[in-house]
Design an enzyme around this catalytic site. Structure first.
Site, PDB file in Angstrom:
ATOM      1  N   CYS A  87      15.890 -15.976  63.274  1.00  0.00           N
ATOM      2  CA  CYS A  87      15.238 -17.250  62.986  1.00  0.00           C
ATOM      3  C   CYS A  87      13.842 -17.160  63.602  1.00  0.00           C
ATOM      4  O   CYS A  87      13.320 -16.055  63.763  1.00  0.00           O
ATOM      5  CB  CYS A  87      16.054 -18.422  63.537  1.00  0.00           C
ATOM      6  SG  CYS A  87      16.258 -18.390  65.332  1.00  0.00           S
ATOM      7  N   LEU A  88      13.248 -18.271  63.961  1.00  0.00           N
ATOM      8  CA  LEU A  88      11.895 -18.218  64.502  1.00  0.00           C
ATOM      9  C   LEU A  88      11.861 -17.586  65.893  1.00  0.00           C
ATOM     10  O   LEU A  88      11.109 -16.653  66.144  1.00  0.00           O
ATOM     11  CB  LEU A  88      11.253 -19.603  64.531  1.00  0.00           C
ATOM     12  CG  LEU A  88       9.796 -19.638  64.975  1.00  0.00           C
ATOM     13  CD1 LEU A  88       8.923 -18.822  64.031  1.00  0.00           C
ATOM     14  CD2 LEU A  88       9.300 -21.064  65.079  1.00  0.00           C
TER      15      LEU A  88
END
Length: 129
Positions: A87-88
């Site tokens: 994810c980020l």
């Protein structure tokens, strides 16, 4: 009372994280790379070769995704295939990896530092176009 950070820390204690440098050494044919961010985040830039299965629907769609050969029959999804989630910054991926392990996926990894660490290492980025 637990916080979101507590849940992520707990998940991290049960999963395996790999660094961007380590992921670079893996043969792309040997694993499925899954971006668990939202579609707009994925469209803005993602790791080349990643498929987008957002965290919010991951558990419901993972078995039927063609990358796991379960499109015709979700019960036949290859739970032994190596998966790398990101994810980020790695919080959502850690939670997702923990969840997939509970569903019986045997080789689940989370990218330490997520897409942010990937970019910081100067590694290639693709866009949805």
């Amino acid at each position: 009372m637990l916080t979101a950070n507590d849940l992520v820390a707990s998940a991290r204690s049960r999963i395996h994280e790999i660094s961007p440098a380590e992921l670079q050494t893996w043969n792309a044919r040997d694993f499925v790379l899954i971006d668990v961010r939202e579609p707009d985040e994925y469209a803005a830039g993602h790791i080349p070769g990643a498929i987008n299965l957002p965290r919010g629907v991951l558990e419901f769609r993972i078995e039927s995704h063609p990358a796991l050969a379960g499109a015709a029959n979700p019960a036949q999804a290859d739970r032994s295939r190596s998966l790398v989630l990101y994810c980020l910054t790695s919080g959502r991926a850690a939670l997702a990896a923990d969840s997939l392990q509970q569903l019986g996926f045997a080789k689940v990894h989370s990218l330490a530092g997520g897409f942010t660490a990937w970019r910081a290492a100067g590694l290639p980025v693709a866009d949805a176009a």
